[in-house]
Motif scaffolding. Structure first.
Motif, mmCIF file in Angstrom:
data_model
loop_
_atom_site.group_PDB
_atom_site.id
_atom_site.type_symbol
_atom_site.label_atom_id
_atom_site.label_comp_id
_atom_site.label_asym_id
_atom_site.label_seq_id
_atom_site.Cartn_x
_atom_site.Cartn_y
_atom_site.Cartn_z
ATOM 1 N N ASN A 136 11.931 9.707 -3.339
ATOM 2 C CA ASN A 136 12.402 8.382 -2.877
ATOM 3 C C ASN A 136 11.225 7.431 -2.656
ATOM 4 O OD1 ASN A 136 15.144 9.085 -2.912
ATOM 5 N ND2 ASN A 136 15.013 9.953 -0.848
ATOM 6 N N THR A 137 10.350 7.405 -3.626
ATOM 7 C CA THR A 137 9.118 6.621 -3.510
ATOM 8 C C THR A 137 8.918 5.782 -4.759
ATOM 9 O OG1 THR A 137 8.092 8.292 -2.091
ATOM 10 C CG2 THR A 137 6.615 6.772 -3.216
ATOM 11 N N THR A 138 8.443 4.558 -4.558
ATOM 12 C CA THR A 138 8.036 3.724 -5.674
ATOM 13 C C THR A 138 6.536 3.499 -5.589
ATOM 14 O OG1 THR A 138 8.349 1.613 -6.834
ATOM 15 C CG2 THR A 138 8.561 1.563 -4.448
ATOM 16 N N TYR A 139 5.912 3.346 -6.741
ATOM 17 C CA TYR A 139 4.472 3.157 -6.830
ATOM 18 C C TYR A 139 4.181 1.867 -7.590
ATOM 19 C CZ TYR A 139 4.727 8.155 -5.863
ATOM 20 O OH TYR A 139 5.023 9.374 -5.318
ATOM 21 N N LEU A 140 3.057 1.250 -7.248
ATOM 22 C CA LEU A 140 2.578 0.097 -7.994
ATOM 23 C C LEU A 140 1.113 0.349 -8.335
ATOM 24 C CD1 LEU A 140 3.426 -2.711 -9.071
ATOM 25 C CD2 LEU A 140 2.360 -3.690 -7.016
ATOM 26 N N GLN A 141 0.861 0.685 -9.588
ATOM 27 C CA GLN A 141 -0.498 0.884 -10.072
ATOM 28 C C GLN A 141 -1.041 -0.485 -10.464
ATOM 29 O OE1 GLN A 141 -2.478 3.733 -10.307
ATOM 30 N NE2 GLN A 141 -4.089 2.279 -10.855
ATOM 31 N N MET A 142 -2.103 -0.902 -9.816
ATOM 32 C CA MET A 142 -2.670 -2.228 -10.058
ATOM 33 C C MET A 142 -4.056 -2.074 -10.660
ATOM 34 S SD MET A 142 -1.451 -4.196 -6.585
ATOM 35 C CE MET A 142 -2.620 -3.329 -5.549
ATOM 36 N N ASN A 143 -4.220 -2.562 -11.879
ATOM 37 C CA ASN A 143 -5.488 -2.466 -12.605
ATOM 38 C C ASN A 143 -6.051 -3.854 -12.870
ATOM 39 O OD1 ASN A 143 -5.093 0.406 -12.863
ATOM 40 N ND2 ASN A 143 -3.731 0.006 -14.599
ATOM 41 N N SER A 144 -7.317 -3.897 -13.201
ATOM 42 C CA SER A 144 -7.994 -5.167 -13.531
ATOM 43 C C SER A 144 -7.696 -6.228 -12.471
ATOM 44 C CB SER A 144 -7.550 -5.659 -14.910
ATOM 45 O OG SER A 144 -7.813 -4.703 -15.903
ATOM 46 N N LEU A 145 -7.884 -5.860 -11.232
ATOM 47 C CA LEU A 145 -7.526 -6.756 -10.138
ATOM 48 C C LEU A 145 -8.410 -7.992 -10.101
ATOM 49 C CD1 LEU A 145 -6.713 -4.037 -7.497
ATOM 50 C CD2 LEU A 145 -5.179 -5.894 -8.157
ATOM 51 N N LYS A 146 -7.784 -9.101 -9.690
ATOM 52 C CA LYS A 146 -8.453 -10.392 -9.619
ATOM 53 C C LYS A 146 -8.372 -10.915 -8.183
ATOM 54 C CE LYS A 146 -6.562 -11.463 -14.203
ATOM 55 N NZ LYS A 146 -5.742 -12.428 -14.987
ATOM 56 N N PRO A 147 -9.265 -11.804 -7.804
ATOM 57 C CA PRO A 147 -9.181 -12.367 -6.441
ATOM 58 C C PRO A 147 -7.811 -12.981 -6.138
ATOM 59 C CG PRO A 147 -11.300 -12.876 -7.394
ATOM 60 C CD PRO A 147 -10.490 -12.234 -8.491
ATOM 61 N N GLU A 148 -7.166 -13.552 -7.147
ATOM 62 C CA GLU A 148 -5.853 -14.166 -6.921
ATOM 63 C C GLU A 148 -4.748 -13.143 -6.682
ATOM 64 O OE1 GLU A 148 -7.965 -14.772 -9.469
ATOM 65 O OE2 GLU A 148 -6.854 -15.081 -11.368
ATOM 66 N N VAL A 208 7.891 2.703 4.187
ATOM 67 C CA VAL A 208 6.495 2.678 4.599
ATOM 68 C C VAL A 208 5.614 2.514 3.373
ATOM 69 C CG1 VAL A 208 4.636 3.921 5.750
ATOM 70 C CG2 VAL A 208 6.981 4.114 6.611
ATOM 71 N N GLU A 209 4.870 1.397 3.335
ATOM 72 C CA GLU A 209 3.923 1.145 2.257
ATOM 73 C C GLU A 209 2.553 1.706 2.638
ATOM 74 O OE1 GLU A 209 6.348 -2.851 2.313
ATOM 75 O OE2 GLU A 209 5.525 -1.476 3.787
ATOM 76 N N SER A 210 1.795 2.086 1.626
ATOM 77 C CA SER A 210 0.428 2.550 1.839
ATOM 78 C C SER A 210 -0.383 2.302 0.573
ATOM 79 C CB SER A 210 0.394 4.033 2.208
ATOM 80 O OG SER A 210 0.961 4.809 1.170
ATOM 81 N N CYS A 232 7.408 -3.913 -0.134
ATOM 82 C CA CYS A 232 8.415 -3.327 -1.021
ATOM 83 C C CYS A 232 9.795 -3.446 -0.390
ATOM 84 C CB CYS A 232 8.095 -1.876 -1.350
ATOM 85 S SG CYS A 232 8.299 -0.733 0.002
ATOM 86 N N THR A 233 10.788 -3.460 -1.257
ATOM 87 C CA THR A 233 12.180 -3.417 -0.821
ATOM 88 C C THR A 233 12.892 -2.329 -1.605
ATOM 89 O OG1 THR A 233 13.140 -4.950 -2.449
ATOM 90 C CG2 THR A 233 12.122 -5.911 -0.484
ATOM 91 N N ALA A 234 13.958 -1.827 -1.010
ATOM 92 C CA ALA A 234 14.794 -0.841 -1.676
ATOM 93 C C ALA A 234 16.251 -1.155 -1.348
ATOM 94 C CB ALA A 234 14.436 0.566 -1.209
ATOM 95 N N ASP A 235 17.067 -1.097 -2.376
ATOM 96 C CA ASP A 235 18.501 -1.320 -2.232
ATOM 97 C C ASP A 235 19.144 0.057 -2.024
ATOM 98 O OD1 ASP A 235 21.100 -2.694 -4.413
ATOM 99 O OD2 ASP A 235 21.034 -2.405 -2.242
ATOM 100 N N ARG A 277 -3.594 1.863 -6.093
ATOM 101 C CA ARG A 277 -2.233 2.357 -6.285
ATOM 102 C C ARG A 277 -1.495 2.278 -4.948
ATOM 103 N NH1 ARG A 277 0.188 8.369 -7.085
ATOM 104 N NH2 ARG A 277 1.842 7.924 -8.596
ATOM 105 N N LEU A 278 -0.478 1.443 -4.924
ATOM 106 C CA LEU A 278 0.337 1.313 -3.728
ATOM 107 C C LEU A 278 1.512 2.274 -3.801
ATOM 108 C CD1 LEU A 278 0.512 -2.576 -3.345
ATOM 109 C CD2 LEU A 278 -1.276 -0.996 -2.580
ATOM 110 N N SER A 279 1.925 2.754 -2.636
ATOM 111 C CA SER A 279 3.102 3.610 -2.539
ATOM 112 C C SER A 279 4.064 3.026 -1.521
ATOM 113 C CB SER A 279 2.710 5.025 -2.094
ATOM 114 O OG SER A 279 1.829 5.623 -2.996
#
Length: 121
Positions: free
Chosen positions: A76-88, A5-7, A95-98, A19-21
């Motif tokens: 059992n969680t991965t995070y994606l911290q996204m900074n300086s975001l751009k329109p692109e 589950v992404e959020s 997310c995927t997990a093996d 910050r995505l989880s």
């Protein structure tokens, strides 16, 4: 059964941060690589960042220096911290997990449903 589950997605202005989880649940014995992908409107799906079980990371050139991937092996969680975001950066992020399930011999890759990130000018 394994569920991802992404959020954390949503609208954000250019230059902002999100910050995505991605939480993995189920009868989990171990998780190998955890990976974030994205697919923007009219674009092919691309790998954004990955993190191994030993926390070795890789990044797409387009996000290197702006995004940080991490994981919490207790949650059992991965995070994606996204900074300086751009329109692109506007895209659906998945997310995927093996995952090797309890009692299983081999691992399989599971996918989440995705979370939308929209970066406004």
């Amino acid at each position: 059964q394994v569920r991802l589950v992404e959020s954390g997605g949503g609208p954000v202005q250019t230059g902002g941060s999100l910050r995505l989880s991605c939480a993995v649940s189920g009868a989990i014995a171990s998780i190998n690589d955890m990976v974030w992908y994205r697919q923007g409107p009219g674009k092919a799906r691309e790998l954004v960042a990955s993190i191994s079980s030993s926390s070795r990371t890789t990044y797409a050139a387009s996000v290197k220096g702006r995004f940080i991937i991490s994981r919490d092996n207790i949650k059992n969680t991965t995070y994606l911290q996204m900074n300086s975001l751009k329109p692109e950066d506007t895209a659906e992020y998945l997310c995927t997990a093996d995952v090797r399930m309890t009692g299983g011999v081999s691992s399989h890759i599971y996918w989440g449903q995705g979370t939308q990130v929209t970066v406004t000018p």
